[in-house]
Design a protein around this motif. Structure first.
Motif, PDB file in Angstrom:
ATOM      1  N   LEU A   1     -13.907   2.020   4.875  1.00  0.00           N
ATOM      2  CA  LEU A   1     -15.067   1.563   3.837  1.00  0.00           C
ATOM      3  C   LEU A   1     -15.746   2.572   3.191  1.00  0.00           C
ATOM      4  N   SER A   2     -16.298   3.536   3.889  1.00  0.00           N
ATOM      5  CA  SER A   2     -16.870   4.547   3.100  1.00  0.00           C
ATOM      6  C   SER A   2     -16.158   5.397   2.366  1.00  0.00           C
ATOM      7  N   VAL A   3     -14.929   5.514   2.654  1.00  0.00           N
ATOM      8  CA  VAL A   3     -14.109   6.222   1.462  1.00  0.00           C
ATOM      9  C   VAL A   3     -13.574   5.397   0.369  1.00  0.00           C
ATOM     10  N   PHE A   4     -13.325   4.036   0.580  1.00  0.00           N
ATOM     11  CA  PHE A   4     -12.947   3.244  -0.631  1.00  0.00           C
ATOM     12  C   PHE A   4     -14.154   2.936  -1.415  1.00  0.00           C
ATOM     13  N   TYR A   5     -15.337   2.817  -0.920  1.00  0.00           N
ATOM     14  CA  TYR A   5     -16.542   2.820  -1.500  1.00  0.00           C
ATOM     15  C   TYR A   5     -16.754   3.785  -2.437  1.00  0.00           C
ATOM     16  N   GLY A   6     -16.698   4.939  -1.849  1.00  0.00           N
ATOM     17  CA  GLY A   6     -16.746   6.326  -2.742  1.00  0.00           C
ATOM     18  C   GLY A   6     -15.941   6.448  -3.629  1.00  0.00           C
ATOM     19  N   ILE A   7     -14.630   6.244  -3.478  1.00  0.00           N
ATOM     20  CA  ILE A   7     -13.644   6.222  -4.631  1.00  0.00           C
ATOM     21  C   ILE A   7     -13.927   5.087  -5.757  1.00  0.00           C
ATOM     22  N   ALA A   8     -14.234   4.190  -5.186  1.00  0.00           N
ATOM     23  CA  ALA A   8     -14.760   3.063  -6.168  1.00  0.00           C
ATOM     24  C   ALA A   8     -15.864   3.352  -7.141  1.00  0.00           C
ATOM     25  N   GLN A   9     -16.833   4.062  -6.352  1.00  0.00           N
ATOM     26  CA  GLN A   9     -18.097   4.545  -7.315  1.00  0.00           C
ATOM     27  C   GLN A   9     -17.610   5.583  -8.228  1.00  0.00           C
ATOM     28  N   ARG A  10     -16.771   6.277  -7.817  1.00  0.00           N
ATOM     29  CA  ARG A  10     -16.224   7.311  -8.713  1.00  0.00           C
ATOM     30  C   ARG A  10     -15.362   7.241 -10.040  1.00  0.00           C
ATOM     31  N   ILE A  11     -14.415   6.029  -9.738  1.00  0.00           N
ATOM     32  CA  ILE A  11     -13.659   5.510 -10.589  1.00  0.00           C
ATOM     33  C   ILE A  11     -14.507   4.577 -11.704  1.00  0.00           C
ATOM     34  N   SER A  12     -15.506   4.108 -11.256  1.00  0.00           N
ATOM     35  CA  SER A  12     -16.238   3.131 -12.068  1.00  0.00           C
ATOM     36  C   SER A  12     -17.204   3.901 -13.100  1.00  0.00           C
ATOM     37  N   LYS A  13     -17.078   5.087 -13.185  1.00  0.00           N
ATOM     38  CA  LYS A  13     -18.065   5.832 -13.772  1.00  0.00           C
ATOM     39  C   LYS A  13     -17.386   6.317 -15.026  1.00  0.00           C
TER      40      LYS A  13
ATOM     41  N   GLY B   1     -15.778   8.245 -18.113  1.00  0.00           N
ATOM     42  CA  GLY B   1     -15.726   9.640 -18.222  1.00  0.00           C
ATOM     43  C   GLY B   1     -15.647  10.658 -17.099  1.00  0.00           C
ATOM     44  N   ASN B   2     -15.391  10.122 -15.951  1.00  0.00           N
ATOM     45  CA  ASN B   2     -15.374  10.651 -14.828  1.00  0.00           C
ATOM     46  C   ASN B   2     -14.104  11.592 -14.582  1.00  0.00           C
ATOM     47  N   SER B   3     -14.334  12.833 -14.250  1.00  0.00           N
ATOM     48  CA  SER B   3     -13.105  13.914 -13.979  1.00  0.00           C
ATOM     49  C   SER B   3     -12.796  14.128 -12.676  1.00  0.00           C
ATOM     50  N   GLU B   4     -13.686  13.290 -11.784  1.00  0.00           N
ATOM     51  CA  GLU B   4     -13.229  13.656 -10.456  1.00  0.00           C
ATOM     52  C   GLU B   4     -11.872  13.080  -9.829  1.00  0.00           C
ATOM     53  N   MET B   5     -11.803  11.745 -10.322  1.00  0.00           N
ATOM     54  CA  MET B   5     -10.428  11.287  -9.889  1.00  0.00           C
ATOM     55  C   MET B   5      -9.593  10.543 -11.120  1.00  0.00           C
ATOM     56  N   ASP B   6      -8.620  11.155 -11.404  1.00  0.00           N
ATOM     57  CA  ASP B   6      -7.877  10.739 -12.778  1.00  0.00           C
ATOM     58  C   ASP B   6      -6.808   9.828 -11.939  1.00  0.00           C
ATOM     59  N   SER B   7      -6.061   9.154 -12.953  1.00  0.00           N
ATOM     60  CA  SER B   7      -5.117   8.154 -12.759  1.00  0.00           C
ATOM     61  C   SER B   7      -3.818   8.975 -11.692  1.00  0.00           C
ATOM     62  N   ALA B   8      -3.559  10.178 -11.861  1.00  0.00           N
ATOM     63  CA  ALA B   8      -2.641  10.660 -11.248  1.00  0.00           C
ATOM     64  C   ALA B   8      -3.328  10.936  -9.597  1.00  0.00           C
ATOM     65  N   HIS B   9      -4.415  11.030  -9.632  1.00  0.00           N
ATOM     66  CA  HIS B   9      -5.066  11.327  -8.149  1.00  0.00           C
ATOM     67  C   HIS B   9      -5.108   9.976  -7.430  1.00  0.00           C
ATOM     68  N   LEU B  10      -5.462   8.891  -8.215  1.00  0.00           N
ATOM     69  CA  LEU B  10      -5.404   7.700  -7.465  1.00  0.00           C
ATOM     70  C   LEU B  10      -3.990   7.333  -7.273  1.00  0.00           C
ATOM     71  N   ARG B  11      -3.174   7.645  -7.930  1.00  0.00           N
ATOM     72  CA  ARG B  11      -1.587   7.198  -7.473  1.00  0.00           C
ATOM     73  C   ARG B  11      -1.278   7.827  -6.325  1.00  0.00           C
ATOM     74  N   TYR B  12      -1.522   9.350  -6.264  1.00  0.00           N
ATOM     75  CA  TYR B  12      -1.239  10.076  -5.354  1.00  0.00           C
ATOM     76  C   TYR B  12      -2.044   9.379  -4.091  1.00  0.00           C
ATOM     77  N   PHE B  13      -3.429   9.109  -3.909  1.00  0.00           N
ATOM     78  CA  PHE B  13      -4.136   8.590  -2.842  1.00  0.00           C
ATOM     79  C   PHE B  13      -3.500   7.184  -2.369  1.00  0.00           C
ATOM     80  N   PHE B  14      -3.234   6.457  -3.143  1.00  0.00           N
ATOM     81  CA  PHE B  14      -2.673   4.842  -2.985  1.00  0.00           C
ATOM     82  C   PHE B  14      -1.191   4.833  -2.590  1.00  0.00           C
TER      83      PHE B  14
END
Length: 169
Positions: free
Chosen positions: A141-153, A155-168
């Motif tokens: 839950l903490s991991v998914f919540y942290g990811i959701a917070q970062r992708i909802s921003k 202009g966020n450069s922490e997690m781009d689409s390639a990182h999301l694909r890699y993660f999921f």
């Protein structure tokens, strides 16, 4: 006994911060084997003593939060070692898992113009693998919540689409 372990842990953290890389172990080492490297000594001490593990995570978090560290020559070789140490600490000391999660998100924010694209991606992928591993330690839950917070921003450069694909994937 605990006081001596904490003092030894402090000394080892200071030594670790001056290294270019180090080796960690995922089990408690014998006293004879402990005299081989700073990383082996520190990781073994973190496995045995929760206060030392807590201090090591605090030290690594402070180091990772320093912009000079990201620009340093040691960043590309020391970061994988620090993430490995964080993984071992999270495995053996459950009270540190949220702090390890926060540390991973600090490393995901880093971007260094000094590193090649491949090296930067390799470091980010190691962070993502650590996030996946944390999900298996009751931190999903903490991991998914942290990811959701970062992708909802925006202009966020922490997690781009390639990182999301890699993660999921």
């Amino acid at each position: 006994m605990i006081l001596q372990m904490v003092l030894d842990g402090s000394v080892l953290c200071e030594k670790m911060g001056k290294l270019v890389n180090f080796t960690v172990v995922d089990e408690v080492q014998s006293e004879k084997a402990l005299h081989t490297s700073v990383g082996r000594q520190l990781s073994s001490l973190c496995i045995r003593c929760a206060p030392v593990a807590q201090g090591a995570i605090l030290y690594v978090t402070e180091l990772a939060s320093d912009s000079e560290f990201v620009a340093s020559a040691a960043y590309s070789t020391l970061t994988p070692c620090l993430l490995s140490l964080a993984r071992i600490i999270a495995k053996h000391q459950p009270s540190t898992r949220q702090q390890v999660l926060d540390l991973v998100f600090i490393f995901l924010r880093h971007s260094s113009t000094e590193l090649s694209y491949q090296k930067t991606q390799a470091l980010k992928e190691q962070c993502l693998r650590l996030l996946l591993w944390l999900t298996t330690l009751n931190q999903a839950l903490s991991v998914f919540y942290g990811i959701a917070q970062r992708i909802s921003k925006v202009g966020n450069s922490e997690m781009d689409s390639a990182h999301l694909r890699y993660f999921f994937s």
